[in-house]
Design an enzyme around this catalytic site. Structure first.
Site, PDB file in Angstrom:
ATOM      1  N   ASP A  42       1.940  -7.708  -4.164  1.00 46.61           N
ATOM      2  CA  ASP A  42       1.137  -7.616  -2.954  1.00 46.61           C
ATOM      3  C   ASP A  42       1.796  -8.539  -1.931  1.00 46.61           C
ATOM      4  O   ASP A  42       2.226  -9.644  -2.277  1.00 46.61           O
ATOM      5  CB  ASP A  42      -0.296  -8.080  -3.237  1.00 46.61           C
ATOM      6  N   SER A  78       0.709 -10.427   0.174  1.00 50.55           N
ATOM      7  CA  SER A  78       0.069 -11.740   0.321  1.00 50.55           C
ATOM      8  C   SER A  78       0.743 -12.779  -0.576  1.00 50.55           C
ATOM      9  O   SER A  78       0.617 -13.987  -0.344  1.00 50.55           O
ATOM     10  CB  SER A  78      -1.422 -11.654  -0.020  1.00 50.55           C
ATOM     11  N   THR A 115       3.502 -21.110  21.913  1.00 50.73           N
ATOM     12  CA  THR A 115       2.204 -20.822  22.516  1.00 50.73           C
ATOM     13  C   THR A 115       1.272 -20.073  21.573  1.00 50.73           C
ATOM     14  O   THR A 115       1.711 -19.251  20.772  1.00 50.73           O
ATOM     15  CB  THR A 115       2.363 -20.030  23.830  1.00 50.73           C
ATOM     16  N   GLN A 116      -0.017 -20.367  21.713  1.00 47.67           N
ATOM     17  CA  GLN A 116      -1.037 -19.628  20.978  1.00 47.67           C
ATOM     18  C   GLN A 116      -1.242 -18.232  21.562  1.00 47.67           C
ATOM     19  O   GLN A 116      -1.788 -17.354  20.895  1.00 47.67           O
ATOM     20  CB  GLN A 116      -2.385 -20.362  21.045  1.00 47.67           C
ATOM     21  N   CYS A 117      -0.812 -18.061  22.804  1.00 47.60           N
ATOM     22  CA  CYS A 117      -1.036 -16.782  23.479  1.00 47.60           C
ATOM     23  C   CYS A 117      -0.217 -15.681  22.816  1.00 47.60           C
ATOM     24  O   CYS A 117       0.893 -15.917  22.322  1.00 47.60           O
ATOM     25  CB  CYS A 117      -0.648 -16.870  24.948  1.00 47.60           C
ATOM     26  N   THR A 142       4.411  -9.020  15.392  1.00 47.89           N
ATOM     27  CA  THR A 142       3.282  -9.697  14.763  1.00 47.89           C
ATOM     28  C   THR A 142       2.251  -8.634  14.389  1.00 47.89           C
ATOM     29  O   THR A 142       2.121  -7.625  15.089  1.00 47.89           O
ATOM     30  CB  THR A 142       2.677 -10.757  15.700  1.00 47.89           C
ATOM     31  N   ASP A 193       0.738  -7.036   5.569  1.00 41.45           N
ATOM     32  CA  ASP A 193       0.156  -8.332   5.926  1.00 41.45           C
ATOM     33  C   ASP A 193       1.197  -9.393   6.262  1.00 41.45           C
ATOM     34  O   ASP A 193       1.001 -10.197   7.185  1.00 41.45           O
ATOM     35  CB  ASP A 193      -0.747  -8.845   4.799  1.00 41.45           C
ATOM     36  N   THR A 201       0.809  -1.218   0.000  1.00 39.26           N
ATOM     37  CA  THR A 201       0.000   0.000   0.000  1.00 39.26           C
ATOM     38  C   THR A 201       0.841   1.266   0.000  1.00 39.26           C
ATOM     39  O   THR A 201       0.481   2.265  -0.619  1.00 39.26           O
ATOM     40  CB  THR A 201      -0.930   0.010   1.231  1.00 39.26           C
TER      41      THR A 201
END
Length: 343
Positions: A60, A62, A279-281, A168, A93, A16
């Site tokens: 892009d 992605s 971890t997912q946390c 992240t 992204d 962008t």
């Protein structure tokens, strides 16, 4: 050109930040980055010299993949001696993936590589692109005694500079799109640009830059959820040429204690597949053995990802697999902090 000023190379990959809106049609289109100083004349006020280079066909983010990571690394390697710092313009992204990958690929990096982008195009009235770009260039040109202050891959977005492999993407709509859950900001931009020097990475700058281009993406990511079935996990492990699996577990590295699950992981580890526990946390660290529900993972030789992000976990695995090291060395090396990616 005044050679006493730091020289900064802007590398445009796409995204962008490099778009401008046609106000008649409302359509976004890429602009020629050679005219960057015309679009953002404020850059000329910075005490540095700026040159630009762009992907032949900007993408892009992605569509970002390891082939493009190598392309970015090659540009930096080719220009390394001629420039004092690098700013990589990238779609937001997958920016944390690319910044993490480059941190591992560029060993003994002694100059700043700053990733940035924007949520709105550079020509929009309310764009965040100008501030992100201007401050990123300023950060990349920071010097003391004619030597760069920053010597690592980092990411700048919305007034904060982060270690790249600690970031992240958190939000698709807010200007404050990124976070570094387990590590402090390297710098904060306000009325003054405040650098938190105690958090900066200090590489062995006596060694020459090494660029690692061999990345092995024969890996998979499994996010556990209550009720995940054996057939789902088994189907992932039956993927041909699979070499490593990133396992996103609960909390401090916990998982189901169902015998079928532990037995399946043990079988695959014995077969040579590396399994990495993260971890997912959003914040916190894996501590295998801290709870009974993770003791089994520790016993069968699952690798601890500690407080690494998913983005860094994946790219670190690609990097280490590309080094073609032994199974034993892979585990011990993965559990070490190589570029400040884990505590």
């Amino acid at each position: 050109m005044n050679q006493s000023k730091p020289k900064i190379l802007l590398i445009y990959t796409g995204g962008t930040i490099g778009m401008i809106r046609d106000f008649k049609s409302g359509v976004l289109k890429a602009f020629d980055f050679k005219t960057l100083l015309d679009k953002i004349p404020e850059l000329q006020l910075l005490d540095c010299n700026i040159e630009t280079v762009s992907f032949k066909e900007p993408i892009d983010s992605s569509n970002m993949n390891p082939r493009y990571w190598v392309q970015i690394a090659e540009v930096i390697k080719k220009s390394y001696d001629a420039f004092d710092g690098f700013v990589v313009l990238h779609g937001s992204d997958t920016m944390s993936y690319t910044a993490s990958a480059l941190s591992f690929m560029l060993e003994n990096l002694a100059k700043p590589v700053v990733f940035t982008g924007s949520q709105l195009p550079i020509g929009d009235l309310r764009t965040d692109a100008k501030e992100n770009l201007i401050t990123s260039v300023q950060v990349a040109s920071l010097q003391k005694d004619n030597k760069p202050i920053i010597k690592e891959v980092c990411l700048y977005f919305e007034y904060k500079l982060y270690r790249g492999n600690r970031t992240t993407k958190m939000n698709a709509e807010h200007f404050e799109a990124f976070a570094s859950p387990n590590y402090n900001e390297l710098a904060i931009s306000g009325v003054h640009l405040k650098v938190n020097k105690k958090y900066l990475f200090n590489p062995d700058i006596e060694k020459p830059l090494q660029v690692h281009k061999n990345l092995d993406n024969n890996i998979a990511l499994i996010k556990l959820f209550p009720g995940i079935t054996k057939s789902v996990i088994q189907s992932v492990f039956e993927t041909s040429d699979l070499k490593a699996v990133i396992l996103e577990t609960y909390g401090a590295g916990n998982c189901t204690t169902e015998p079928w699950f532990i037995n399946l992981l043990e079988e695959r580890i014995s077969g040579g597949v590396h399994i990495i526990n993260i971890t997912q946390c959003l914040g916190g660290s894996v501590m295998m053995g801290h709870y009974e529900t993770s003791i089994g993972l520790k016993k069968i030789g699952v690798i601890s990802g500690k407080d690494i992000t998913t983005e860094a976990a994946i790219t670190k695995a690609m990097y280490l697999l590309g080094q073609n090291i032994s199974k034993e060395n892979f585990k011990s090396t993965y559990e070490m902090s190589l570029r400040g990616e884990m505590t």
